[in-house]
Motif scaffolding. Structure first.
Motif, PDB file in Angstrom:
ATOM      1  N   LEU A 115       0.825  -1.202   0.000  1.00 11.20           N
ATOM      2  CA  LEU A 115       0.000   0.000   0.000  1.00 11.20           C
ATOM      3  C   LEU A 115       0.862   1.256   0.000  1.00 11.20           C
ATOM      4  O   LEU A 115       1.833   1.363   0.752  1.00 11.20           O
ATOM      5  CB  LEU A 115      -0.914   0.027   1.234  1.00 11.20           C
ATOM      6  N   ARG A 116       0.462   2.227  -0.820  1.00 16.09           N
ATOM      7  CA  ARG A 116       1.079   3.550  -0.814  1.00 16.09           C
ATOM      8  C   ARG A 116      -0.042   4.570  -0.625  1.00 16.09           C
ATOM      9  O   ARG A 116      -1.152   4.396  -1.138  1.00 16.09           O
ATOM     10  CB  ARG A 116       1.847   3.837  -2.103  1.00 16.09           C
ATOM     11  N   ILE A 117       0.260   5.625   0.106  1.00 17.73           N
ATOM     12  CA  ILE A 117      -0.735   6.639   0.453  1.00 17.73           C
ATOM     13  C   ILE A 117      -0.238   7.985  -0.059  1.00 17.73           C
ATOM     14  O   ILE A 117       0.843   8.437   0.323  1.00 17.73           O
ATOM     15  CB  ILE A 117      -0.943   6.689   1.986  1.00 17.73           C
ATOM     16  N   THR A 118      -1.016   8.595  -0.927  1.00 17.77           N
ATOM     17  CA  THR A 118      -0.688   9.918  -1.450  1.00 17.77           C
ATOM     18  C   THR A 118      -1.653  10.916  -0.820  1.00 17.77           C
ATOM     19  O   THR A 118      -2.867  10.837  -1.039  1.00 17.77           O
ATOM     20  CB  THR A 118      -0.816   9.955  -2.985  1.00 17.77           C
ATOM     21  N   LEU A 119      -1.118  11.824   0.000  1.00 18.96           N
ATOM     22  CA  LEU A 119      -1.941  12.840   0.667  1.00 18.96           C
ATOM     23  C   LEU A 119      -2.115  14.030  -0.258  1.00 18.96           C
ATOM     24  O   LEU A 119      -1.130  14.632  -0.697  1.00 18.96           O
ATOM     25  CB  LEU A 119      -1.287  13.267   1.985  1.00 18.96           C
ATOM     26  N   VAL A 120      -3.348  14.369  -0.538  1.00 16.43           N
ATOM     27  CA  VAL A 120      -3.657  15.470  -1.449  1.00 16.43           C
ATOM     28  C   VAL A 120      -3.999  16.685  -0.596  1.00 16.43           C
ATOM     29  O   VAL A 120      -5.093  16.781  -0.042  1.00 16.43           O
ATOM     30  CB  VAL A 120      -4.822  15.091  -2.391  1.00 16.43           C
ATOM     31  N   ARG A 121      -3.046  17.598  -0.446  1.00 17.09           N
ATOM     32  CA  ARG A 121      -3.216  18.758   0.441  1.00 17.09           C
ATOM     33  C   ARG A 121      -3.310  20.087  -0.306  1.00 17.09           C
ATOM     34  O   ARG A 121      -4.095  20.943   0.042  1.00 17.09           O
ATOM     35  CB  ARG A 121      -2.056  18.834   1.437  1.00 17.09           C
ATOM     36  N   SER A 122      -2.504  20.268  -1.322  1.00 19.01           N
ATOM     37  CA  SER A 122      -2.457  21.577  -1.976  1.00 19.01           C
ATOM     38  C   SER A 122      -3.698  21.806  -2.836  1.00 19.01           C
ATOM     39  O   SER A 122      -4.271  20.856  -3.374  1.00 19.01           O
ATOM     40  CB  SER A 122      -1.201  21.697  -2.841  1.00 19.01           C
ATOM     41  N   PRO A 123      -4.113  23.065  -2.983  1.00 21.73           N
ATOM     42  CA  PRO A 123      -5.257  23.358  -3.859  1.00 21.73           C
ATOM     43  C   PRO A 123      -5.028  22.885  -5.299  1.00 21.73           C
ATOM     44  O   PRO A 123      -5.955  22.399  -5.955  1.00 21.73           O
ATOM     45  CB  PRO A 123      -5.374  24.880  -3.789  1.00 21.73           C
ATOM     46  N   GLU A 124      -3.798  22.988  -5.770  1.00 25.12           N
ATOM     47  CA  GLU A 124      -3.485  22.571  -7.139  1.00 25.12           C
ATOM     48  C   GLU A 124      -3.676  21.064  -7.298  1.00 25.12           C
ATOM     49  O   GLU A 124      -4.297  20.590  -8.254  1.00 25.12           O
ATOM     50  CB  GLU A 124      -2.042  22.988  -7.461  1.00 25.12           C
ATOM     51  N   ALA A 125      -3.158  20.298  -6.342  1.00 27.43           N
ATOM     52  CA  ALA A 125      -3.317  18.843  -6.400  1.00 27.43           C
ATOM     53  C   ALA A 125      -4.783  18.451  -6.225  1.00 27.43           C
ATOM     54  O   ALA A 125      -5.274  17.514  -6.872  1.00 27.43           O
ATOM     55  CB  ALA A 125      -2.452  18.178  -5.334  1.00 27.43           C
ATOM     56  N   ARG A 126      -5.493  19.195  -5.357  1.00 20.35           N
ATOM     57  CA  ARG A 126      -6.917  18.907  -5.140  1.00 20.35           C
ATOM     58  C   ARG A 126      -7.701  19.069  -6.438  1.00 20.35           C
ATOM     59  O   ARG A 126      -8.529  18.227  -6.788  1.00 20.35           O
ATOM     60  CB  ARG A 126      -7.465  19.842  -4.053  1.00 20.35           C
ATOM     61  N   SER A 127      -7.445  20.141  -7.175  1.00 24.07           N
ATOM     62  CA  SER A 127      -8.184  20.352  -8.428  1.00 24.07           C
ATOM     63  C   SER A 127      -7.836  19.277  -9.451  1.00 24.07           C
ATOM     64  O   SER A 127      -8.687  18.865 -10.241  1.00 24.07           O
ATOM     65  CB  SER A 127      -7.913  21.756  -8.976  1.00 24.07           C
ATOM     66  N   ARG A 128      -6.598  18.810  -9.439  1.00 25.00           N
ATOM     67  CA  ARG A 128      -6.202  17.730 -10.346  1.00 25.00           C
ATOM     68  C   ARG A 128      -6.938  16.441 -10.016  1.00 25.00           C
ATOM     69  O   ARG A 128      -7.260  15.660 -10.907  1.00 25.00           O
ATOM     70  CB  ARG A 128      -4.687  17.511 -10.262  1.00 25.00           C
ATOM     71  N   LEU A 129      -7.209  16.213  -8.728  1.00 22.83           N
ATOM     72  CA  LEU A 129      -7.920  15.002  -8.329  1.00 22.83           C
ATOM     73  C   LEU A 129      -9.417  15.120  -8.582  1.00 22.83           C
ATOM     74  O   LEU A 129     -10.039  14.201  -9.115  1.00 22.83           O
ATOM     75  CB  LEU A 129      -7.666  14.712  -6.841  1.00 22.83           C
ATOM     76  N   VAL A 130      -9.993  16.259  -8.212  1.00 27.28           N
ATOM     77  CA  VAL A 130     -11.452  16.428  -8.280  1.00 27.28           C
ATOM     78  C   VAL A 130     -11.980  16.189  -9.690  1.00 27.28           C
ATOM     79  O   VAL A 130     -13.045  15.604  -9.873  1.00 27.28           O
ATOM     80  CB  VAL A 130     -11.863  17.816  -7.745  1.00 27.28           C
ATOM     81  N   LYS A 131     -11.234  16.593 -10.693  1.00 28.99           N
ATOM     82  CA  LYS A 131     -11.725  16.422 -12.064  1.00 28.99           C
ATOM     83  C   LYS A 131     -11.880  14.955 -12.463  1.00 28.99           C
ATOM     84  O   LYS A 131     -12.581  14.643 -13.423  1.00 28.99           O
ATOM     85  CB  LYS A 131     -10.828  17.166 -13.058  1.00 28.99           C
ATOM     86  N   HIS A 132     -11.245  14.044 -11.710  1.00 25.18           N
ATOM     87  CA  HIS A 132     -11.351  12.616 -12.001  1.00 25.18           C
ATOM     88  C   HIS A 132     -12.358  11.901 -11.107  1.00 25.18           C
ATOM     89  O   HIS A 132     -12.579  10.697 -11.265  1.00 25.18           O
ATOM     90  CB  HIS A 132      -9.984  11.949 -11.868  1.00 25.18           C
ATOM     91  N   MET A 133     -12.971  12.638 -10.163  1.00 23.80           N
ATOM     92  CA  MET A 133     -13.964  12.032  -9.279  1.00 23.80           C
ATOM     93  C   MET A 133     -15.309  11.977  -9.995  1.00 23.80           C
ATOM     94  O   MET A 133     -15.611  12.816 -10.855  1.00 23.80           O
ATOM     95  CB  MET A 133     -14.098  12.842  -7.986  1.00 23.80           C
ATOM     96  N   SER A 134     -16.144  11.001  -9.634  1.00 20.99           N
ATOM     97  CA  SER A 134     -17.496  10.978 -10.193  1.00 20.99           C
ATOM     98  C   SER A 134     -18.241  12.221  -9.708  1.00 20.99           C
ATOM     99  O   SER A 134     -17.879  12.823  -8.687  1.00 20.99           O
ATOM    100  CB  SER A 134     -18.229   9.701  -9.796  1.00 20.99           C
ATOM    101  N   GLU A 135     -19.255  12.604 -10.440  1.00 18.06           N
ATOM    102  CA  GLU A 135     -19.940  13.873 -10.169  1.00 18.06           C
ATOM    103  C   GLU A 135     -20.405  13.995  -8.722  1.00 18.06           C
ATOM    104  O   GLU A 135     -20.241  15.035  -8.092  1.00 18.06           O
ATOM    105  CB  GLU A 135     -21.122  14.033 -11.121  1.00 18.06           C
ATOM    106  N   GLY A 136     -20.974  12.926  -8.167  1.00 20.55           N
ATOM    107  CA  GLY A 136     -21.467  12.977  -6.794  1.00 20.55           C
ATOM    108  C   GLY A 136     -20.382  13.074  -5.748  1.00 20.55           C
ATOM    109  O   GLY A 136     -20.635  13.490  -4.610  1.00 20.55           O
TER     110      GLY A 136
END
Length: 197
Positions: free
Chosen positions: A52-73
């Motif tokens: 297992l590897r854990i990537t912590l998404v803290r910065s606003p830039e990284a958050r926006s990169r992740l959110v675009k790949h999340m399902s709409e809900g």
């Protein structure tokens, strides 16, 4: 008492714990997550492979990169959670086996030599570790919102471009917010889930 775990701990880890859908704005510190990891790193894995590897998404830039790949809900809660973690399997976990399993130094070149078998074993064992990670978050007094609703290929390309990791789960972490929990759904009763042979 049938269980060694005190009732308050049973409540914290299982009975009162739910998947959280909203979070307060209280931050989650590096120290809290480090304490969670130091507890759950002892989860069992075959051959002590620890994939297992854990990537912590803290910065606003990284958050926006992740959110675009999340399902709409899942986008609103991922956008507003104090911390989000991407849990992934390290497809090259076998390279660390000589230090994790010193009495079997050649295992990485024999049993885990084939990439397909290695990925299957790593994914299974990293998933076991992910379950323990959720319990660790709860043990820290935090709420976890695990989600499988995301574009795995998109997240992998975005965060693991070298192809050495594959995402398994995204978890929002923090103190629960208002109306964080939906009513608990039923679970199978013991007699429907357990068979004695």
């Amino acid at each position: 008492m049938t269980l060694a775990l005190e009732p308050s701990a049973q409540d914290l880890l299982f009975l009162d714990a739910h998947t959280a859908h909203t979070f307060s704005d209280e931050p989650v510190s590096e120290e809290q997550i480090r304490a969670v990891y130091e507890l759950v790193k002892y989860a069992p894995t075959a051959f002590n492979q620890c994939p297992l590897r854990i990537t912590l998404v803290r910065s606003p830039e990284a958050r926006s990169r992740l959110v675009k790949h999340m399902s709409e809900g899942n986008r609103p809660k991922t956008s507003t959670a104090p911390l989000t973690a991407v849990l992934s399997v390290d497809l090259e976990f076998h390279e660390r086996l000589p230090e994790l399993l010193p009495h079997a130094p050649t295992l990485k070149d024999t049993f885990f030599a084939e990439a397909d078998k290695r990925e299957a074993a790593g994914t299974f064992n990293a998933t076991l570790q992910a379950g323990y990670f959720i319990l660790g978050v709860r043990a820290a007094g935090l709420a976890a919102g695990p989600m499988s609703g995301f574009d795995r290929h998109g997240v992998d390309k975005e965060f693991f471009g070298d192809g050495k990791q594959k995402s398994l789960l995204v978890i929002n972490i923090g103190r629960p917010g208002e109306e964080a929990y939906k009513p608990r759904l039923p679970r199978l009763p013991y007699d429907d889930a357990v068979t004695t042979v």
